[in-house]
Design a protein around this motif. Sequence first.
Motif, PDB file in Angstrom:
ATOM      1  N   PHE B 328      -3.230 -62.750-123.535  1.00  0.00           N
ATOM      2  CA  PHE B 328      -3.755 -64.116-123.569  1.00  0.00           C
ATOM      3  C   PHE B 328      -3.413 -64.847-122.281  1.00  0.00           C
ATOM      4  O   PHE B 328      -4.227 -65.541-121.707  1.00  0.00           O
ATOM      5  CB  PHE B 328      -3.165 -64.877-124.761  1.00  0.00           C
ATOM      6  CG  PHE B 328      -3.973 -64.725-126.006  1.00  0.00           C
ATOM      7  CD1 PHE B 328      -5.352 -64.596-125.930  1.00  0.00           C
ATOM      8  CD2 PHE B 328      -3.377 -64.721-127.247  1.00  0.00           C
ATOM      9  CE1 PHE B 328      -6.117 -64.461-127.070  1.00  0.00           C
ATOM     10  CE2 PHE B 328      -4.128 -64.587-128.402  1.00  0.00           C
ATOM     11  CZ  PHE B 328      -5.497 -64.447-128.317  1.00  0.00           C
ATOM     12  N   PHE B 329      -2.172 -64.660-121.871  1.00  0.00           N
ATOM     13  CA  PHE B 329      -1.666 -65.297-120.662  1.00  0.00           C
ATOM     14  C   PHE B 329      -2.598 -65.051-119.480  1.00  0.00           C
ATOM     15  O   PHE B 329      -3.019 -65.967-118.795  1.00  0.00           O
ATOM     16  CB  PHE B 329      -0.280 -64.710-120.394  1.00  0.00           C
ATOM     17  CG  PHE B 329       0.477 -65.367-119.292  1.00  0.00           C
ATOM     18  CD1 PHE B 329       1.124 -66.568-119.515  1.00  0.00           C
ATOM     19  CD2 PHE B 329       0.567 -64.769-118.050  1.00  0.00           C
ATOM     20  CE1 PHE B 329       1.835 -67.166-118.501  1.00  0.00           C
ATOM     21  CE2 PHE B 329       1.268 -65.369-117.032  1.00  0.00           C
ATOM     22  CZ  PHE B 329       1.912 -66.572-117.268  1.00  0.00           C
ATOM     23  N   THR B 330      -2.958 -63.779-119.275  1.00  0.00           N
ATOM     24  CA  THR B 330      -3.775 -63.463-118.105  1.00  0.00           C
ATOM     25  C   THR B 330      -5.214 -63.939-118.271  1.00  0.00           C
ATOM     26  O   THR B 330      -5.929 -64.080-117.301  1.00  0.00           O
ATOM     27  CB  THR B 330      -3.774 -61.959-117.811  1.00  0.00           C
ATOM     28  OG1 THR B 330      -4.099 -61.277-119.020  1.00  0.00           O
ATOM     29  CG2 THR B 330      -2.447 -61.505-117.308  1.00  0.00           C
ATOM     30  N   MET B 331      -5.624 -64.175-119.514  1.00  0.00           N
ATOM     31  CA  MET B 331      -6.984 -64.678-119.712  1.00  0.00           C
ATOM     32  C   MET B 331      -7.072 -66.157-119.386  1.00  0.00           C
ATOM     33  O   MET B 331      -8.050 -66.621-118.831  1.00  0.00           O
ATOM     34  CB  MET B 331      -7.407 -64.475-121.168  1.00  0.00           C
ATOM     35  CG  MET B 331      -7.956 -63.120-121.442  1.00  0.00           C
ATOM     36  SD  MET B 331      -8.406 -62.997-123.166  1.00  0.00           S
ATOM     37  CE  MET B 331      -9.975 -63.826-123.127  1.00  0.00           C
ATOM     38  N   PHE B 332      -6.030 -66.891-119.763  1.00  0.00           N
ATOM     39  CA  PHE B 332      -6.125 -68.339-119.673  1.00  0.00           C
ATOM     40  C   PHE B 332      -5.428 -68.931-118.454  1.00  0.00           C
ATOM     41  O   PHE B 332      -5.638 -70.069-118.112  1.00  0.00           O
ATOM     42  CB  PHE B 332      -5.599 -68.976-120.966  1.00  0.00           C
ATOM     43  CG  PHE B 332      -6.462 -68.627-122.142  1.00  0.00           C
ATOM     44  CD1 PHE B 332      -7.656 -69.299-122.352  1.00  0.00           C
ATOM     45  CD2 PHE B 332      -6.128 -67.594-122.994  1.00  0.00           C
ATOM     46  CE1 PHE B 332      -8.482 -68.969-123.399  1.00  0.00           C
ATOM     47  CE2 PHE B 332      -6.946 -67.253-124.056  1.00  0.00           C
ATOM     48  CZ  PHE B 332      -8.132 -67.938-124.255  1.00  0.00           C
ATOM     49  N   ILE B 333      -4.571 -68.134-117.844  1.00  0.00           N
ATOM     50  CA  ILE B 333      -3.872 -68.647-116.663  1.00  0.00           C
ATOM     51  C   ILE B 333      -4.106 -67.686-115.504  1.00  0.00           C
ATOM     52  O   ILE B 333      -4.089 -66.467-115.684  1.00  0.00           O
ATOM     53  CB  ILE B 333      -2.357 -68.783-116.934  1.00  0.00           C
ATOM     54  CG1 ILE B 333      -2.118 -69.805-118.030  1.00  0.00           C
ATOM     55  CG2 ILE B 333      -1.606 -69.158-115.669  1.00  0.00           C
ATOM     56  CD1 ILE B 333      -0.742 -69.760-118.622  1.00  0.00           C
ATOM     57  N   ASP B 334      -4.333 -68.245-114.332  1.00  0.00           N
ATOM     58  CA  ASP B 334      -4.487 -67.402-113.162  1.00  0.00           C
ATOM     59  C   ASP B 334      -3.106 -67.168-112.556  1.00  0.00           C
ATOM     60  O   ASP B 334      -2.494 -68.084-112.011  1.00  0.00           O
ATOM     61  CB  ASP B 334      -5.404 -68.094-112.160  1.00  0.00           C
ATOM     62  CG  ASP B 334      -5.744 -67.191-110.992  1.00  0.00           C
ATOM     63  OD1 ASP B 334      -5.145 -66.097-110.908  1.00  0.00           O
ATOM     64  OD2 ASP B 334      -6.593 -67.577-110.178  1.00  0.00           O
ATOM     65  N   ILE B 335      -2.628 -65.934-112.695  1.00  0.00           N
ATOM     66  CA  ILE B 335      -1.274 -65.622-112.232  1.00  0.00           C
ATOM     67  C   ILE B 335      -1.078 -65.976-110.758  1.00  0.00           C
ATOM     68  O   ILE B 335      -0.017 -66.442-110.355  1.00  0.00           O
ATOM     69  CB  ILE B 335      -0.968 -64.123-112.492  1.00  0.00           C
ATOM     70  CG1 ILE B 335      -0.666 -63.942-113.973  1.00  0.00           C
ATOM     71  CG2 ILE B 335       0.169 -63.637-111.631  1.00  0.00           C
ATOM     72  CD1 ILE B 335       0.043 -62.681-114.310  1.00  0.00           C
ATOM     73  N   ASP B 336      -2.133 -65.786-109.970  1.00  0.00           N
ATOM     74  CA  ASP B 336      -2.012 -66.011-108.524  1.00  0.00           C
ATOM     75  C   ASP B 336      -1.769 -67.469-108.158  1.00  0.00           C
ATOM     76  O   ASP B 336      -1.382 -67.770-107.038  1.00  0.00           O
ATOM     77  CB  ASP B 336      -3.262 -65.498-107.816  1.00  0.00           C
ATOM     78  CG  ASP B 336      -3.365 -63.985-107.940  1.00  0.00           C
ATOM     79  OD1 ASP B 336      -2.322 -63.358-108.209  1.00  0.00           O
ATOM     80  OD2 ASP B 336      -4.470 -63.446-107.780  1.00  0.00           O
ATOM     81  N   THR B 337      -2.023 -68.396-109.101  1.00  0.00           N
ATOM     82  CA  THR B 337      -1.810 -69.803-108.778  1.00  0.00           C
ATOM     83  C   THR B 337      -0.430 -70.286-109.233  1.00  0.00           C
ATOM     84  O   THR B 337      -0.086 -71.442-109.052  1.00  0.00           O
ATOM     85  CB  THR B 337      -2.878 -70.690-109.445  1.00  0.00           C
ATOM     86  OG1 THR B 337      -2.787 -70.508-110.866  1.00  0.00           O
ATOM     87  CG2 THR B 337      -4.268 -70.319-108.969  1.00  0.00           C
ATOM     88  N   LEU B 338       0.370 -69.382-109.845  1.00  0.00           N
ATOM     89  CA  LEU B 338       1.706 -69.765-110.307  1.00  0.00           C
ATOM     90  C   LEU B 338       2.684 -69.813-109.142  1.00  0.00           C
ATOM     91  O   LEU B 338       2.483 -69.153-108.126  1.00  0.00           O
ATOM     92  CB  LEU B 338       2.215 -68.749-111.334  1.00  0.00           C
ATOM     93  CG  LEU B 338       1.527 -68.685-112.691  1.00  0.00           C
ATOM     94  CD1 LEU B 338       2.118 -67.549-113.507  1.00  0.00           C
ATOM     95  CD2 LEU B 338       1.678 -70.001-113.435  1.00  0.00           C
ATOM     96  N   PRO B 339       3.774 -70.604-109.294  1.00  0.00           N
ATOM     97  CA  PRO B 339       4.841 -70.558-108.281  1.00  0.00           C
ATOM     98  C   PRO B 339       5.419 -69.143-108.194  1.00  0.00           C
ATOM     99  O   PRO B 339       5.383 -68.402-109.189  1.00  0.00           O
ATOM    100  CB  PRO B 339       5.897 -71.527-108.823  1.00  0.00           C
ATOM    101  CG  PRO B 339       5.209 -72.332-109.852  1.00  0.00           C
ATOM    102  CD  PRO B 339       4.036 -71.571-110.344  1.00  0.00           C
ATOM    103  N   LEU B 340       5.934 -68.797-107.032  1.00  0.00           N
ATOM    104  CA  LEU B 340       6.345 -67.418-106.753  1.00  0.00           C
ATOM    105  C   LEU B 340       7.272 -66.826-107.805  1.00  0.00           C
ATOM    106  O   LEU B 340       7.069 -65.704-108.268  1.00  0.00           O
ATOM    107  CB  LEU B 340       7.008 -67.356-105.374  1.00  0.00           C
ATOM    108  CG  LEU B 340       7.239 -65.924-104.865  1.00  0.00           C
ATOM    109  CD1 LEU B 340       5.908 -65.238-104.592  1.00  0.00           C
ATOM    110  CD2 LEU B 340       8.118 -65.937-103.633  1.00  0.00           C
ATOM    111  N   ALA B 341       8.298 -67.609-108.212  1.00  0.00           N
ATOM    112  CA  ALA B 341       9.283 -67.086-109.163  1.00  0.00           C
ATOM    113  C   ALA B 341       8.629 -66.736-110.487  1.00  0.00           C
ATOM    114  O   ALA B 341       8.859 -65.658-111.052  1.00  0.00           O
ATOM    115  CB  ALA B 341      10.398 -68.103-109.377  1.00  0.00           C
TER     116      ALA B 341
END
Lengths: 246, 415
Positions: B328-341
């Motif tokens: 679900f996480f990868t569907m609804f959130i773009d991992i590449d836009t998260l802070p590095l940590a």
Amino acid sequence: MESKALVVEGLKKTYPGGVEALKGISFTVNPGEIFGLIGPNGAGKSTTLRIISTLLKPTGGYARIYGVDVVEEPLKVKEMIAYLPEESGAYKNLKGIEFLRFIARLNAEGSEVEEMLDYARRLSGLGERLNDKVSTYSKGMLRRLLIAATLMRRPKLAILDEPTSGLDVLNASRVRTAIRRYAEDTGAAVLLSSHNMLEVEYLCERVAIIHQGLIVAEGEPAALKEEFSARNLEEVFLKAVGAWES
Amino acid sequence: MGKLNVIVWKEVLDLVRDPKFIAGLFIPLIVFLAMGSMFSSTAASVPQKPCIALVDEDSSQASRLFAEALARYAELSCEKPNAKVVLEKGFGAKVREGVFDAKVYYIFSSTSISESEVASKVDDAVTAAARDLFLKITGLKQRLELKKYTVYKGRVLGIPPEAFYGIVFGFSNTLIWAVFIVAVMVFQLVAISIASEKEYKTLEILLTQPIKNTTVLLGKLVASILVAFLEGLVMAVGMFFYFQGIASMSSPTATTTPFNATGDILRQLQEAGLTPTPTALAMYLGLVFASLIFMLSIGVVVGAVSNDTKSAGSLSGILVPVLIVPAFFTMFIDIDTLPLAQRAAALLFPFTPMFVAGKYLVTNNVPMLLYGLVYTLAWGIGLMALAAKIYTSESLLTFSAKTLLKRFRRSRLTH
Ligand SMILES: Nc1ncnc2c1ncn2[C@@H]1O[C@H](COP(=O)(O)OP(=O)(O)OP(=O)(O)O)[C@@H](O)[C@H]1O
Ligand SMILES: [Mg+2]
């Protein structure tokens, strides 16, 4: 070629939990011989048979089948033996005949598979019921199916843990006849365990009485009766394990 | 290994005839329902008014009226616009002819699924404002001529946003779910097939047949993959009709994939790097394979420590939510836009790479696919070595928390 079908020497087994199931037992089985292991519950019969069948590793001593060590060359051993566990089932979603075919195909190729199946059909005596799913079988039918699946493999050493447990008088006697005939016809050795002294006396050329992980008596039934001045094997058994009250 | 086919035959027969197999077909359907409700809750979380930057090159009465109307449906001055609407010179003249002619640039800042919702909000706002404009100017029949563009990572694509998210969301999310379904099935099948050997007391007979224990294990793995793909196929057919239904309701471009795009759209996608290169595709398939090994190895471990199918089932029950979270996480959130940590933490979670893979495939991110492949394979091989060790040792027969407990109770009773 080793002349003994089975040599067990100083076999020990301590389970991971710390239970000392075998404290060093030794015996031999000759080709063509039916050998019986008898003893009370928890004596270590199943443990012994499972080590010989390569399922468990001994913590001491060794077991060799026609000279092949069960720990060192399990695959070679598995080609010579057939093991019938004490408590055993078959795949419940398979039909009886499909189960037999599965085992046969693991043990033979081509036309040999059909030969094995013919033999198993006769051994099991299940007839048309072989076309039913295993889940519909009674306890006795299941046991007959498993004995057929074990003996059709024509092992040089058949290892049977309480082969007649759960069978009625008629079925038990059929199974005993099949075992005896198998040994006579093929010259193979049979190692079995049992609680039924009558059965052991009828079937076995030699027996060993095992108690608390040790063999307390061994020999031909007649010789044992003489040695313990007992009327039957049951008395021998009770005297050997120190439970005889006259 | 000669008898491998015999083992596979038995396993497939035993698994397919099991009532649990039929039940297994329904689980993904439930997942679909859950997915639907997630979609609607994301829709609800999107801000009511989209942010639109209006560029008025016409400066006519009509363009000013449109700006007024649009202000009712959208924020016009904000930092990060969701879209840019350009009214070119001659806009007013065309409006008087009954034509609304404008360029709309849909700006995608991430590959999160909520972006598609924002795009449709922009559409709604522009259409509503255009309708108001025509009402004011009166009597004329309206004709909307919107020229739609997609802006992704600062690059303008001549494709409408429907086609864009058809690829980035529709297609990659389908991949995510396909991986999820096959992963769950493959894992449960192998766990249950090992545990049922114990439950129905067939393990000892099987392990004393003249075959290597590793062949027995391999047979189970192959059979589990086969059956999982069979189930996956059934699901794919269901999914096909599901998407067909959706496609017939909305615009046909919503079902665009990098593989069926043609002509201009394909060229635009290629220029934007949104068609998978052979390298990316190979990496993706490798990653899927590594994920299968990984899931299988977990299944073997679960099956080996379970005494019956029931405990194998409840142990797997713990794992399914663990898998759903990264999916679900990868569907609804773009991992590449998260802070590095946070991004690092997400990617170090061993189940994330297999799910992000779909998005990295459509965006051609070869380094990330390679990372996922290597990382997942490392987990898979490590765990498979452990699983094989358990499976070929006697602890498969002797280890069981349950019987130890039973024996303990019995010995206390007898004393
Ligand atoms: N998996 C195991 N883990 C720990 N201890 C075990 C295990 N299996 C058997 N034992 C113990 O080893 C001892 C011998 O057991 P075994 O099953 O060999 O006896 P048996 O002679 O076959 O008995 P029965 O006639 O009841 O079948 C018993 O004390 C038993 O509790
Ligand atoms: Mg026993």
